[in-house]
Write a protein that holds these residues in place. Sequence first.
Motif, PDB file in Angstrom:
ATOM      1  N   TYR A 126       0.610  -0.811  -0.046  1.00 29.16           N
ATOM      2  CA  TYR A 126      -0.134  -0.019  -0.097  1.00 29.16           C
ATOM      3  C   TYR A 126       0.930   1.510   0.149  1.00 29.16           C
ATOM      4  N   SER A 127       1.458   1.330   0.400  1.00 31.38           N
ATOM      5  CA  SER A 127       3.098   3.142   0.994  1.00 31.38           C
ATOM      6  C   SER A 127       3.739   2.327  -0.099  1.00 31.38           C
ATOM      7  N   ASN A 128       4.176   1.193  -1.233  1.00 33.58           N
ATOM      8  CA  ASN A 128       5.441   1.338  -2.021  1.00 33.58           C
ATOM      9  C   ASN A 128       6.745   1.319  -0.552  1.00 33.58           C
ATOM     10  N   PHE A 129       6.723   1.190   0.285  1.00 35.61           N
ATOM     11  CA  PHE A 129       7.744   1.775   1.266  1.00 35.61           C
ATOM     12  C   PHE A 129       8.902   0.829   2.102  1.00 35.61           C
ATOM     13  N   PRO A 130       9.122  -0.350   1.860  1.00 37.38           N
ATOM     14  CA  PRO A 130       9.414  -1.304   2.230  1.00 37.38           C
ATOM     15  C   PRO A 130      11.024  -1.177   3.621  1.00 37.38           C
ATOM     16  N   CYS A 156       9.868  -6.543   9.540  1.00 35.34           N
ATOM     17  CA  CYS A 156       9.587  -5.872   8.655  1.00 35.34           C
ATOM     18  C   CYS A 156       8.490  -5.770   8.850  1.00 35.34           C
ATOM     19  N   ASN A 157       8.188  -4.360   7.713  1.00 35.52           N
ATOM     20  CA  ASN A 157       6.707  -3.564   7.986  1.00 35.52           C
ATOM     21  C   ASN A 157       5.819  -4.392   7.236  1.00 35.52           C
ATOM     22  N   VAL A 158       4.785  -4.738   7.786  1.00 38.15           N
ATOM     23  CA  VAL A 158       3.775  -6.192   7.384  1.00 38.15           C
ATOM     24  C   VAL A 158       2.045  -4.998   7.713  1.00 38.15           C
ATOM     25  N   GLU A 159       2.139  -4.885   6.160  1.00 37.08           N
ATOM     26  CA  GLU A 159       1.265  -3.930   6.092  1.00 37.08           C
ATOM     27  C   GLU A 159      -0.067  -4.515   5.646  1.00 37.08           C
ATOM     28  N   ASN A 160      -1.054  -3.436   6.136  1.00 39.48           N
ATOM     29  CA  ASN A 160      -2.950  -4.672   5.800  1.00 39.48           C
ATOM     30  C   ASN A 160      -4.302  -3.639   5.212  1.00 39.48           C
ATOM     31  N   ALA A 218       2.002  -2.849  10.447  1.00 36.43           N
ATOM     32  CA  ALA A 218       2.960  -3.261  11.994  1.00 36.43           C
ATOM     33  C   ALA A 218       4.293  -2.224  11.202  1.00 36.43           C
ATOM     34  N   CYS A 219       4.661  -2.100  12.167  1.00 32.00           N
ATOM     35  CA  CYS A 219       6.454  -1.342  11.335  1.00 32.00           C
ATOM     36  C   CYS A 219       7.209  -2.282  11.951  1.00 32.00           C
ATOM     37  N   ALA A 220       7.707  -2.515  11.524  1.00 35.83           N
ATOM     38  CA  ALA A 220       9.773  -3.269  11.114  1.00 35.83           C
ATOM     39  C   ALA A 220      10.338  -3.324  12.548  1.00 35.83           C
TER      40      ALA A 220
HETATM   41  N1  THU Z   1       7.694   2.181   8.944  1.00 36.36           N
HETATM   42  C1  THU Z   1       8.194   1.385   9.235  1.00 36.36           C
HETATM   43  O1  THU Z   1       8.176   0.001   9.263  1.00 36.36           O
HETATM   44  N2  THU Z   1       8.718   1.437  11.154  1.00 36.36           N
HETATM   45  C2  THU Z   1       8.983   3.581  10.990  1.00 36.36           C
HETATM   46  O2  THU Z   1       9.514   3.504  12.181  1.00 36.36           O
HETATM   47  C3  THU Z   1       8.573   4.418   9.902  1.00 36.36           C
HETATM   48  C4  THU Z   1       7.800   3.765   9.124  1.00 36.36           C
HETATM   49  C5  THU Z   1       6.783   1.251   7.842  1.00 36.36           C
HETATM   50  C6  THU Z   1       5.386   2.059   8.299  1.00 36.36           C
HETATM   51  C7  THU Z   1       4.843   1.588   6.900  1.00 36.36           C
HETATM   52  O3  THU Z   1       4.142   0.093   6.586  1.00 36.36           O
HETATM   53  C8  THU Z   1       5.614   2.391   5.919  1.00 36.36           C
HETATM   54  O4  THU Z   1       6.394   1.893   6.651  1.00 36.36           O
HETATM   55  C9  THU Z   1       5.040   3.727   5.741  1.00 36.36           C
HETATM   56  O5  THU Z   1       5.071   4.414   6.514  1.00 36.36           O
END
Ligand code: THU
Length: 129
Positions: free
Chosen positions: A16-20, A36-40, A47-49
């Motif tokens: 969704y964010s394309n921000f791994p 790792c981050n696991v989006e939903n 969840a954040c990494a």
């Molecule tokens: N994200 C993290 O996993 N850690 C952070 O400290 C910053 C943000 C993730 C959450 C989300 O999946 C994506 O980055 C964009 O915000």
Amino acid sequence: MFAAAKQAFDNAYAPYSNFPVGAAVLTPEGEIYAGCNVENAAYPQGACAEAGAIAAMALSARRRIAEVLVIGGGAGLCTPCGGCRQRLREFACAETLIHVAGPEGVRASFTLAELLPHSFGPENLGSSK
Ligand code: THU
């Protein structure tokens, strides 16, 4: 730590964010735990990494973080979000180094106190853990 965080970064679920993001925590015992981050699809449930790395560490009954490394994409610094600064605070100390990296390597390093000054922690509750 970089290799563990990079592997987590490569396996991140961020459609969704394309921000791994990949994170690794080092314990005083010398072990490394990654997450790792696991989006939903229900966005707030993502969840954040750092949360994943901390959960993996706790599962192994480790309770102290000596050092942290976070890898994010983009041109800027992927510093831990506010919630994750507090999550790290639970197991780290003011001087704990948090390295902020991109896929190419470390870009900057901060102490936890720099990222979360005047923080609230277990000591405020009279807990020695
Ligand atoms: N994200 C993290 O996993 N850690 C952070 O400290 C910053 C943000 C993730 C959450 C989300 O999946 C994506 O980055 C964009 O915000």
